[in-house]
Design a protein around this motif. Sequence first.
Motif, mmCIF file in Angstrom:
data_model
loop_
_atom_site.group_PDB
_atom_site.id
_atom_site.type_symbol
_atom_site.label_atom_id
_atom_site.label_comp_id
_atom_site.label_asym_id
_atom_site.label_seq_id
_atom_site.Cartn_x
_atom_site.Cartn_y
_atom_site.Cartn_z
ATOM 1 N N ARG A 192 0.830 -1.212 0.000
ATOM 2 C CA ARG A 192 0.000 0.000 0.000
ATOM 3 C C ARG A 192 0.867 1.266 0.000
ATOM 4 O O ARG A 192 0.352 2.367 -0.165
ATOM 5 C CB ARG A 192 -0.911 0.054 1.232
ATOM 6 N N GLN A 193 2.178 1.106 0.264
ATOM 7 C CA GLN A 193 3.055 2.252 0.419
ATOM 8 C C GLN A 193 4.277 2.131 -0.480
ATOM 9 O O GLN A 193 4.793 1.041 -0.709
ATOM 10 C CB GLN A 193 3.509 2.377 1.880
ATOM 11 N N MET A 194 4.745 3.252 -0.961
ATOM 12 C CA MET A 194 5.993 3.286 -1.718
ATOM 13 C C MET A 194 7.158 2.992 -0.777
ATOM 14 O O MET A 194 7.159 3.424 0.380
ATOM 15 C CB MET A 194 6.173 4.677 -2.349
ATOM 16 N N SER A 195 8.138 2.248 -1.255
ATOM 17 C CA SER A 195 9.346 2.048 -0.472
ATOM 18 C C SER A 195 9.961 3.403 -0.129
ATOM 19 O O SER A 195 10.058 4.296 -0.983
ATOM 20 C CB SER A 195 10.350 1.209 -1.260
ATOM 21 N N SER A 196 10.369 3.556 1.124
ATOM 22 C CA SER A 196 10.894 4.856 1.560
ATOM 23 C C SER A 196 12.112 5.280 0.747
ATOM 24 O O SER A 196 12.378 6.470 0.606
ATOM 25 C CB SER A 196 11.249 4.798 3.044
ATOM 26 N N SER A 197 12.842 4.330 0.200
ATOM 27 C CA SER A 197 14.035 4.652 -0.597
ATOM 28 C C SER A 197 13.699 5.458 -1.845
ATOM 29 O O SER A 197 14.566 6.150 -2.391
ATOM 30 C CB SER A 197 14.748 3.363 -1.019
ATOM 31 N N TYR A 199 11.038 7.719 -2.113
ATOM 32 C CA TYR A 199 10.221 8.907 -1.876
ATOM 33 C C TYR A 199 10.714 10.063 -2.754
ATOM 34 O O TYR A 199 11.927 10.268 -2.895
ATOM 35 C CB TYR A 199 10.307 9.333 -0.415
ATOM 36 N N PRO A 200 9.795 10.831 -3.329
ATOM 37 C CA PRO A 200 10.221 11.971 -4.158
ATOM 38 C C PRO A 200 10.859 13.070 -3.303
ATOM 39 O O PRO A 200 10.711 13.115 -2.077
ATOM 40 C CB PRO A 200 8.910 12.448 -4.788
ATOM 41 N N GLN A 202 10.169 16.002 -2.716
ATOM 42 C CA GLN A 202 9.330 16.921 -1.945
ATOM 43 C C GLN A 202 9.458 16.660 -0.445
ATOM 44 O O GLN A 202 9.107 17.510 0.383
ATOM 45 C CB GLN A 202 7.865 16.803 -2.377
ATOM 46 N N TYR A 203 9.973 15.479 -0.066
ATOM 47 C CA TYR A 203 10.174 15.142 1.340
ATOM 48 C C TYR A 203 11.619 15.346 1.781
ATOM 49 O O TYR A 203 11.982 14.972 2.900
ATOM 50 C CB TYR A 203 9.735 13.704 1.606
ATOM 51 N N GLY A 204 12.432 15.927 0.907
ATOM 52 C CA GLY A 204 13.824 16.179 1.247
ATOM 53 C C GLY A 204 14.758 15.536 0.244
ATOM 54 O O GLY A 204 14.386 14.596 -0.465
ATOM 55 N N ILE A 205 15.993 16.049 0.186
ATOM 56 C CA ILE A 205 16.924 15.548 -0.819
ATOM 57 C C ILE A 205 17.448 14.158 -0.479
ATOM 58 O O ILE A 205 17.969 13.459 -1.349
ATOM 59 C CB ILE A 205 18.111 16.518 -1.007
ATOM 60 N N ALA A 206 17.306 13.736 0.785
ATOM 61 C CA ALA A 206 17.669 12.380 1.188
ATOM 62 C C ALA A 206 16.429 11.688 1.728
ATOM 63 O O ALA A 206 15.752 12.218 2.615
ATOM 64 C CB ALA A 206 18.766 12.396 2.246
ATOM 65 N N PRO A 207 16.089 10.509 1.215
ATOM 66 C CA PRO A 207 14.889 9.825 1.700
ATOM 67 C C PRO A 207 15.112 9.229 3.090
ATOM 68 O O PRO A 207 16.256 9.005 3.505
ATOM 69 C CB PRO A 207 14.689 8.712 0.661
ATOM 70 N N PRO A 208 14.026 8.951 3.804
ATOM 71 C CA PRO A 208 14.141 8.284 5.116
ATOM 72 C C PRO A 208 14.301 6.782 4.908
ATOM 73 O O PRO A 208 13.330 6.074 4.649
ATOM 74 C CB PRO A 208 12.815 8.619 5.794
ATOM 75 N N LEU A 209 15.503 6.273 5.015
ATOM 76 C CA LEU A 209 15.825 4.920 4.575
ATOM 77 C C LEU A 209 15.484 3.883 5.640
ATOM 78 O O LEU A 209 16.158 3.780 6.669
ATOM 79 C CB LEU A 209 17.310 4.850 4.214
ATOM 80 N N SER A 231 -0.427 7.303 8.656
ATOM 81 C CA SER A 231 -1.502 7.404 7.663
ATOM 82 C C SER A 231 -0.924 7.887 6.332
ATOM 83 O O SER A 231 -1.167 9.011 5.892
ATOM 84 C CB SER A 231 -2.584 8.364 8.175
ATOM 85 N N ILE A 232 -0.157 7.015 5.696
ATOM 86 C CA ILE A 232 0.491 7.310 4.417
ATOM 87 C C ILE A 232 0.112 6.212 3.431
ATOM 88 O O ILE A 232 0.238 5.020 3.741
ATOM 89 C CB ILE A 232 2.020 7.369 4.566
ATOM 90 N N VAL A 233 -0.355 6.618 2.262
ATOM 91 C CA VAL A 233 -0.660 5.679 1.177
ATOM 92 C C VAL A 233 0.152 6.119 -0.033
ATOM 93 O O VAL A 233 0.131 7.298 -0.405
ATOM 94 C CB VAL A 233 -2.162 5.646 0.852
ATOM 95 N N GLY A 234 0.845 5.157 -0.656
ATOM 96 C CA GLY A 234 1.839 5.551 -1.652
ATOM 97 C C GLY A 234 2.948 6.271 -0.922
ATOM 98 O O GLY A 234 3.620 5.691 -0.073
ATOM 99 N N HIS A 235 3.127 7.549 -1.218
ATOM 100 C CA HIS A 235 4.056 8.368 -0.430
ATOM 101 C C HIS A 235 3.354 9.550 0.212
ATOM 102 O O HIS A 235 3.987 10.369 0.888
ATOM 103 C CB HIS A 235 5.199 8.884 -1.317
ATOM 104 N N GLU A 236 2.030 9.642 0.035
ATOM 105 C CA GLU A 236 1.301 10.830 0.465
ATOM 106 C C GLU A 236 0.609 10.631 1.814
ATOM 107 O O GLU A 236 0.024 9.577 2.084
ATOM 108 C CB GLU A 236 0.244 11.189 -0.582
ATOM 109 N N SER A 237 0.663 11.662 2.637
ATOM 110 C CA SER A 237 -0.090 11.663 3.888
ATOM 111 C C SER A 237 -1.585 11.749 3.576
ATOM 112 O O SER A 237 -1.994 12.448 2.650
ATOM 113 C CB SER A 237 0.319 12.840 4.764
#
Length: 344
Positions: A192-197, A199-200, A202-209, A231-237
């Motif tokens: 249901r969620q995009m892998s944190s690696s 993330y676009p 818009q959430y910062g230049i380094a993803p939360p790994l 409460s995140i689906v894909g990468h969106e809150s």
Amino acid sequence: METLIISPSAQQLEQSQYVLGGMSHTHEFATEQGTILQLPLPLLEKKTELNELILIDTLPVTHECSFPRGTIRYSKTREFIFGYIKTEQYLGLEHLEETSQHAYREMLQLCLTLQFPHLLRIWNYVPHINETEGMTERYRLFNIGRKKAFDDYPQIISNRYPAACALGSFDTTLRIVFLASTRKPYYIENPRQMSSSFYPEQYGIAPPLFSRATLVPQVAGAALFISGTASIVGHESRHKNNIQTQAYETLKNLNTILTQANMIIKENRAEFTNAQYSLSLNELFWRIYIRLPEHFESVRSVLQQAGITQAVYVQADICRTELLLEIEASANYFTPQSDHIRNA
């Protein structure tokens, strides 16, 4: 093979069981065994003793030492190491990016030196996580420092990241708690969620790994560690400013992650021959982080309706300002003959 056991108490240790480490929520934990961190977050319910402990069937050896920016304490056996790092940020002299990078490098170097190449779980408690430092949110600076340290240690991090969480605390100390092993876990993602690696930006230049969960095979079953989940689906809150719908959406994510773990157990029976093949939500140990104390009763009501009772509720800032809630969990998959372990 050593057996790791997640337990809320050390009061009734079985013979040949020891405290490897854990977190205490109410007071300094009185034991000569293991590495226990007092969690720096306010409780949202009145209880006299709340702990999350990791027990082990081998006597651990404990060490504590200093490094230029803080202290590190850890307990280890032949197959597992549990520890924490506490470090102060030199305000005005360095960014949180540098502080987190140095702390992570100390942790990773320790795991490399002591030959624990597989990180299973990391808990990050980041002071004032949503505030800005310069022109950048502190959580984003933390992620940059973490990624730089991970990039420096490909021997341990090879694009497979541990389960993790990052919560905002209210003092000035960065705390990083870690569990690593000689044993490689299964790394679990949530469909249901995009892998944190990925993330676009818009959430910062380094993803939360991090992975959504890790599953550790054991002779007596398996140990499951579910990352901080929101409460995140894909990468969106989703469901901004609505605590109840955020709670329901978070439960959907947690159910999906647990389903993935149960599937791995069932599909790898040769490796998990001594594990029960499924767990339900009410068999897990939960830590619920709530941004606003006035939301406590609403969240507890939703979770109790879902059968979640083994829970600790604490106040913390969540990594995204629009999120009001984050939930993590851990569990033991036991053999049917291991009831004495279950009740530890």
